[in-house]
Design a protein around this motif. Structure first.
Motif, mmCIF file in Angstrom:
data_model
loop_
_atom_site.group_PDB
_atom_site.id
_atom_site.type_symbol
_atom_site.label_atom_id
_atom_site.label_comp_id
_atom_site.label_asym_id
_atom_site.label_seq_id
_atom_site.Cartn_x
_atom_site.Cartn_y
_atom_site.Cartn_z
ATOM 1 N N ILE A 1 71.378 -28.962 30.226
ATOM 2 C CA ILE A 1 71.517 -29.184 31.660
ATOM 3 C C ILE A 1 70.233 -28.733 32.344
ATOM 4 O O ILE A 1 69.798 -27.593 32.156
ATOM 5 C CB ILE A 1 72.730 -28.407 32.212
ATOM 6 N N PRO A 2 69.597 -29.608 33.113
ATOM 7 C CA PRO A 2 68.310 -29.264 33.738
ATOM 8 C C PRO A 2 68.462 -28.271 34.889
ATOM 9 O O PRO A 2 68.302 -28.605 36.056
ATOM 10 C CB PRO A 2 67.795 -30.621 34.234
ATOM 11 N N LYS A 3 68.817 -27.044 34.541
ATOM 12 C CA LYS A 3 68.984 -26.009 35.549
ATOM 13 C C LYS A 3 68.615 -24.671 34.938
ATOM 14 O O LYS A 3 68.904 -24.409 33.769
ATOM 15 C CB LYS A 3 70.436 -25.979 36.047
ATOM 16 N N LYS A 4 67.986 -23.811 35.720
ATOM 17 C CA LYS A 4 67.573 -22.505 35.230
ATOM 18 C C LYS A 4 68.788 -21.659 34.876
ATOM 19 O O LYS A 4 69.694 -21.476 35.679
ATOM 20 C CB LYS A 4 66.733 -21.788 36.288
ATOM 21 N N VAL A 5 68.798 -21.156 33.655
ATOM 22 C CA VAL A 5 69.899 -20.324 33.163
ATOM 23 C C VAL A 5 69.306 -19.110 32.462
ATOM 24 O O VAL A 5 68.543 -19.252 31.512
ATOM 25 C CB VAL A 5 70.796 -21.104 32.176
ATOM 26 N N ASN A 6 69.636 -17.914 32.933
ATOM 27 C CA ASN A 6 69.088 -16.719 32.288
ATOM 28 C C ASN A 6 70.128 -15.628 32.052
ATOM 29 O O ASN A 6 69.789 -14.482 31.791
ATOM 30 C CB ASN A 6 67.918 -16.154 33.106
ATOM 31 N N SER A 7 71.419 -15.989 32.148
ATOM 32 C CA SER A 7 72.477 -15.015 31.883
ATOM 33 C C SER A 7 73.756 -15.769 31.530
ATOM 34 O O SER A 7 73.890 -16.959 31.839
ATOM 35 C CB SER A 7 72.713 -14.127 33.111
ATOM 36 N N PRO A 8 74.715 -15.100 30.883
ATOM 37 C CA PRO A 8 75.962 -15.772 30.498
ATOM 38 C C PRO A 8 76.725 -16.377 31.672
ATOM 39 O O PRO A 8 77.250 -17.487 31.567
ATOM 40 C CB PRO A 8 76.764 -14.652 29.828
#
Length: 314
Positions: free
Chosen positions: A103-110
């Protein structure tokens, strides 16, 4: 009503309870269930070797696979995704087909990973345990993160209670303060209560502020209590327009979270409903603290309804 359910799973007792609850809801509403597990263990932060990190990842994947296979024996309408976070991106792998979704979205945590997947999947309800299994990360913070930013309703589960969905939730306690958020929550709660003839009680508690307690006159306190009365009258008016009578209760002054928990336990409520909204930084602190305390201190399920959710159910 609940056509799509998303369950956050990490092998903990509360996440197992959330999955059991999803199976119960699915039986009542013929829902499709998607289970998601998120692996995020930055070795450079926690000082864990790559070998140990791979072992933990394998354990989590195995727990997800076992949960999926056992659940599929009960409900065939189910799938599961294993999400891994690398940098600011997450990859979601279907454990049955091995199909990968990015998914083209910033993810940096659960919690970011769960929210991003929910925005992609568009479930009607997210089910999540109140305390996770992860030995390194405080997974309780994941639950709060999901509640803060969820695009749909969130049901938090600590301990599973046997019974059909429509039978075990008979008495509902709803926090009401007259805001748009609480009005939305009340209307949504009524929409499902009509189907199952549930009893709803709207509760209002004024925070016990030092300024009120020490410096305000008796008259000022009486005015505030009258305001509380008017707020609850507003709740009854809304319910009347929805053609569904409700009960109301004023808790006076006090700690809202603690009062709601104690009152729910004393009066044997089955479910507490909270209206939430997409908050700014300041409101995140308030929502996080109140929701976290209610969720962590009580054994009963807590149902959170975001203002931005457009679903037509509870």
């Amino acid at each position: 009503m609940y056509k799509k359910l998303l369950v956050a799973y990490d092998g903990s007792l509360s996440s197992k309870s959330a999955l059991k609850e999803a199976l119960v809801i699915s039986a009542s509403f013929d829902s499709y269930i998607t289970i998601i597990s998120v692996f995020d263990l930055p070795t450079e932060i926690f000082g864990i070797s790559s070998l140990e990190s791979e072992k933990i990842e394998s354990e989590l994947f195995t727990m997800l696979l076992n949960a999926f296979e056992q659940s599929k024996e009960v409900n065939k309408k189910i799938n599961a995704f294993f999400a891994t976070i690398a940098g600011d991106n997450a990859t979601y792998t279907n454990i049955e087909s091995n199909e990968k979704i990015q998914i083209p979205k910033k993810v940096n945590s659960p919690d970011h990973a769960i929210i991003s997947f929910a925005e992609f999947l568009k479930p009607d309800l997210i089910l999540i345990g109140t305390k996770g299994y992860n030995r390194v990360i405080n997974v309780g913070s994941v639950t709060i993160g999901v509640i803060r930013n969820a695009p749909c309703d969130v049901l938090t589960i600590k301990n599973y209670k046997e019974g059909k969905f429509e039978e075990k939730y008979k008495n509902i306690l709803l926090a009401f303060d007259g805001s748009e958020t609480s009005i939305n929550a009340l209307k949504r709660t009524i929409s499902i209560a009509k189907k199952f003839k549930w009893d709803i009680t709207a509760i209002h508690v004024y925070p016990l502020l030092t300024e009120i307690n020490l410096f305000s006159s008796v008259h000022t306190k009486e005015v505030l209590l009258q305001t509380s009365k008017h707020i609850l009258e507003r709740a009854r008016e809304i319910a009347y327009k929805e053609n569904y009578p409700i009960y109301t209760h004023s808790g006076g002054f006090g700690d809202p979270a603690q009062y709601i928990v104690n009152y729910a336990i004393e009066e044997n409520y089955d479910l507490v409903v909270l209206g939430t909204q997409n908050p700014n930084t300041v409101k995140k602190v308030l929502i996080g603290s109140i929701a976290y305390r209610i969720i962590s201190e009580a054994d009963f399920p807590v149902y959170c309804i975001p203002t931005k959710s457009s679903k037509k159910v509870l």
